[in-house]
Design a protein around this motif. Structure first.
Motif, short mmCIF file in Angstrom:
data_model
loop_
_atom_site.label_atom_id
_atom_site.label_comp_id
_atom_site.label_asym_id
_atom_site.label_seq_id
_atom_site.Cartn_x
_atom_site.Cartn_y
_atom_site.Cartn_z
N VAL A 91 48.91 19.96 34.23
CA VAL A 91 49.77 19.31 33.23
C VAL A 91 48.90 19.00 32.01
O VAL A 91 47.94 18.23 32.11
CB VAL A 91 50.37 18.00 33.80
CG1 VAL A 91 51.21 17.30 32.75
CG2 VAL A 91 51.20 18.30 35.04
N VAL A 92 49.20 19.60 30.90
CA VAL A 92 48.34 19.47 29.72
C VAL A 92 49.14 18.86 28.58
O VAL A 92 50.13 19.45 28.12
CB VAL A 92 47.78 20.85 29.30
CG1 VAL A 92 46.84 20.71 28.12
CG2 VAL A 92 47.08 21.53 30.46
N THR A 93 48.72 17.67 28.14
CA THR A 93 49.41 17.02 27.03
C THR A 93 48.71 17.42 25.74
O THR A 93 47.60 16.97 25.45
CB THR A 93 49.35 15.48 27.18
OG1 THR A 93 49.69 15.15 28.52
CG2 THR A 93 50.30 14.79 26.21
N VAL A 94 49.35 18.27 24.98
CA VAL A 94 48.73 18.72 23.72
C VAL A 94 49.82 19.33 22.84
O VAL A 94 50.82 19.86 23.34
CB VAL A 94 47.60 19.76 24.01
CG1 VAL A 94 48.14 21.07 24.54
CG2 VAL A 94 46.76 20.01 22.77
N ASP A 95 49.61 19.23 21.55
CA ASP A 95 50.51 19.90 20.61
C ASP A 95 50.32 21.41 20.73
O ASP A 95 49.20 21.86 20.90
CB ASP A 95 50.16 19.43 19.18
CG ASP A 95 51.25 19.77 18.20
OD1 ASP A 95 51.46 20.98 17.95
OD2 ASP A 95 51.91 18.85 17.70
N LEU A 96 51.42 22.14 20.64
CA LEU A 96 51.30 23.60 20.78
C LEU A 96 50.39 24.19 19.70
O LEU A 96 49.86 25.27 19.87
CB LEU A 96 52.67 24.28 20.71
CG LEU A 96 53.57 24.16 21.94
CD1 LEU A 96 54.74 25.12 21.82
CD2 LEU A 96 52.83 24.42 23.23
N ARG A 97 50.24 23.47 18.60
CA ARG A 97 49.34 23.97 17.54
C ARG A 97 47.90 24.04 18.04
O ARG A 97 47.11 24.79 17.52
CB ARG A 97 49.41 23.05 16.31
CG ARG A 97 50.73 23.12 15.58
CD ARG A 97 50.85 21.96 14.59
NE ARG A 97 52.09 21.99 13.85
CZ ARG A 97 53.26 21.57 14.32
NH1 ARG A 97 53.35 21.09 15.53
NH2 ARG A 97 54.34 21.64 13.58
N GLU A 98 47.58 23.21 19.04
CA GLU A 98 46.19 23.21 19.56
C GLU A 98 46.11 23.68 21.00
O GLU A 98 45.03 23.68 21.60
CB GLU A 98 45.58 21.81 19.50
CG GLU A 98 45.08 21.39 18.14
CD GLU A 98 46.04 20.46 17.46
OE1 GLU A 98 46.50 19.52 18.12
OE2 GLU A 98 46.36 20.71 16.27
N ALA A 99 47.23 24.08 21.57
CA ALA A 99 47.24 24.36 23.02
C ALA A 99 46.27 25.48 23.39
O ALA A 99 45.61 25.40 24.43
CB ALA A 99 48.65 24.72 23.45
N HIS A 100 46.17 26.51 22.54
CA HIS A 100 45.31 27.64 22.91
C HIS A 100 43.86 27.19 23.06
O HIS A 100 43.15 27.65 23.95
CB HIS A 100 45.43 28.78 21.89
CG HIS A 100 45.23 28.36 20.47
ND1 HIS A 100 46.20 27.69 19.75
CD2 HIS A 100 44.18 28.49 19.64
CE1 HIS A 100 45.76 27.44 18.54
NE2 HIS A 100 44.53 27.90 18.43
#
Ligand SMILES: C[S@@+](CC[C@H](N)C(=O)[O-])C[C@H]1O[C@@H](n2cnc3c(N)ncnc32)[C@H](O)[C@@H]1O
Length: 376
Positions: A91-100
Motif C-alpha cells: 500500500v503506497v500513499t503517494v501522488d501519481l505525479r511521484e509514484a514512479h
C-alpha cells in the motif's frame, strides 16, 4: 496546484456506496478483466494506480502473486479491504505525479501490469486560471511514459477512464451527440469483432469465489446469454448485449455529468482534465506499445431499483452535504427528485428485463491497452 479530493467524508461516502452496491460497476471490470487475463496470472505482479478503496484490487488480489495499491488519499487507502492492506509494502500513499519514483524505491519485481481505473483525469496542470489543457496533456504523457518504463518486458498497461471520444468528423456541428456516438460505435464494429479474448470458466468462477457480492459471473452470463463461448469472447459479443443507447440523453456521457453535476454539487467539487481518446492512442503509439486497443465502451451501472441507483450516484460522488446512510431512506429525501433529474438529463436511466438488476444508469469509459515489447 491540485485540489485535494477524496478527503475523509468523501471517502466514507464513496466506500459506503461501493460496499452496499459492489455489483453496480461490474460492467467496468468485465472488459478490463478480459484484457488482463493470462493463464499465468497467478505469477504476475500488478500495480493499481489510484486504487482508491480497492474496488478493483480486491477482485484481483487472490488471483495474482502481488498487487500494489497506490493512491494519494490516505483516507482512501485506510478504507481498503483486502489482505494486502495489512502489509504496508503493498500500500503506497503517494501522488501519481511521484509514484514512479517511489515505486522504483520499493522492493518489488518489475510489474507485469500497471492499471489505472477512473483516475487519469485527476492528473492536470493549472487551476487558478482554469485547467491548462496543453500542460495537462504533457503531464499525462510524461507519467504514462514513466509507468511504461517501470513495466517488465512484455508487461501490459491498462488505462480505463472517462474520456473525450474520437467522434466522427462529418456533420459534427449539426448532429446530436447521441447520433454521433451511435455512428462512433458503428465504426468500431469490425474492431470489436476482431478483439477476441480467452474465456476461462475457472478464472470467471474464481472471481465469484473471492468476491461473491460483486456477482461478476452472474452478470457476465446475463451479458453473454445465447452466445457460444468455446472459441472465446469478443468485444463485439459484450457490446451487442449492452442495452445501452436508445434512451440515452443527448450528452457527452459521462463528461458532462462530471462538469455540470459533480463539479457543482459534490462536497469536494471536481476539477479534471479528461484525456481525449486520440491523445491516449498517440501516447501509447509514441511509447512503442504493441497490440494496442484504445476505444470507448459502454459500461452501464446496474441496480436493483431506481431508488438504489439514485442513492448510489448521490453517495458515490458525495452530492449534497449530508450523507444518506441507508438506500431505503433516499425516496423520502428532499434531494431525490433533483438527483434523479440529473441522472436523467446527463446519463439516462432505463428499466431492464432482468429479475435482479432491474435498473441501469448509462456510463461509458475509454479502455486503453498496450503491451511493452518483450525485449524490454
Ligand atoms: C474515482 S476514484 C477511483 C478509485 C478506484 N480506481 C476505483 O475505480 O474505484 C479516483 C481515485 O484517484 C485518487 N487520486 C486522485 N488524484 C490523485 C493523484 N494525483 N495521485 C494519486 N491518486 C489520486 C483518489 O484519491 C481516488 O482514490
Amino acid at each position: 496546484m491540485t485540489v485535494q479530493t477524496f478527503r475523509e467524508e468523501r471517502t466514507k461516502r464513496f466506500d459506503r456506496a461501493l460496499s452496499i452496491c459492489p455489483y453496480a460497476r461490474v460492467r467496468e471490470l468485465i472488459p478490463l478483466l478480459f484484457l488482463l487475463y493470462r493463464d499465468n496470472l497467478q505469477d504476475c505482479t500488478l500495480v493499481d494506480l489510484a486504487s482508491g478503496n480497492g474496488y478493483l484490487a480486491d477482485v484481483l488480489e487472490p488471483l495474482v502473486k502481488r498487487i500494489i495499491r497506490v493512491d494519494s488519499s490516505s483516507s482512501m487507502l485506510a478504507a481498503c479491504h483486502g489482505e494486502a492492506c495489512h502489509s504496508e509494502t503493498n500500500v503506497v500513499t503517494v501522488d501519481l505525479r511521484e509514484a514512479h519514483t517511489k515505486l522504483s524505491d520499493i522492493e518489488m519485481e518489475r510489474p507485469d501490469a500497471m492499471i489505472c481505473l477512473a483516475a487519469l483525469h485527476h492528473l492536470y496542470e493549472g487551476i487558478g486560471e482554469g485547467v491548462d489543457s496543453a500542460g495537462s496533456e504533457a503531464l499525462q504523457y510524461g507519467l504514462i511514459q514513466e509507468w511504461v518504463k517501470l513495466l517488465a518486458p512484455g508487461g501490459r498497461l491498462i488505462l480505463v477512464d472517462v474520456c473525450i471520444p474520437d467522434l466522427p468528423l462529418s456533420h459534427q456541428s449539426t448532429e446530436p451527440f447521441s447520433t454521433k456516438m451511435d455512428r462512433y460505435y458503428e465504426g468500431r464494429e469490425e474492431l470489436f469483432k476482431e478483439r477476441i479474448f480467452t474465456y476461462d470458466p475457472g478464472f470467471i468462477r474464481s472471481l465469484d469465489e473471492y468476491q461473491p457480492e460483486y456477482s461478476i459471473n452472474q452478470q457476465l452470463q446475463d451479458l453473454l446469454s445465447n452466445r457460444t463461448l468455446a472459441n472465446g469472447i469478443s468485444l463485439h459479443d459484450m457490446f451487442e448485449a449492452r442495452h445501452f443507447r436508445g434512451t440515452t440523453p443527448d450528452r457527452l456521457i459521462p463528461v458532462e455529468f462530471f462538469n455540470n453535476v459533480v463539479a457543482n454539487y459534490s462536497i469536494d467539487g471536481h476539477v479534471a482534465f479528461f484525456p481525449s481518446e486520440e491523445q491516449i492512442r498517440l501516447t501509447l503509439e509514441a511509447l512503442g506499445l504493441k497490440n494496442l486497443l484504445v476505444t470507448c465502451f459502454p459500461t452501464p451501472w446496474l441496480f436493483k431499483s431506481e431508488a438504489e441507483a439514485v442513492w448510489f450516484v448521490r453517495e458515490l460522488f458525495a452530492l449534497g452535504t449530508e450523507p444518506v446512510l441507508d438506500p431505503a431512506e433516499i425516496i423520502e429525501h428532499p434531494d431525490y427528485e433533483l438527483i434523479r433529474g440529473f441522472i436523467e438529463e446527463f446519463l439516462g436511466i432505463d428499466k431492464r428485463a432482468n429479475p435482479v438488476y432491474t435498473t441501469q444508469v448509462n456510463w461509458q469509459l475509454m479502455f486503453a491497452y498496450g503491451e511493452k515489447s518483450t525485449s524490454g
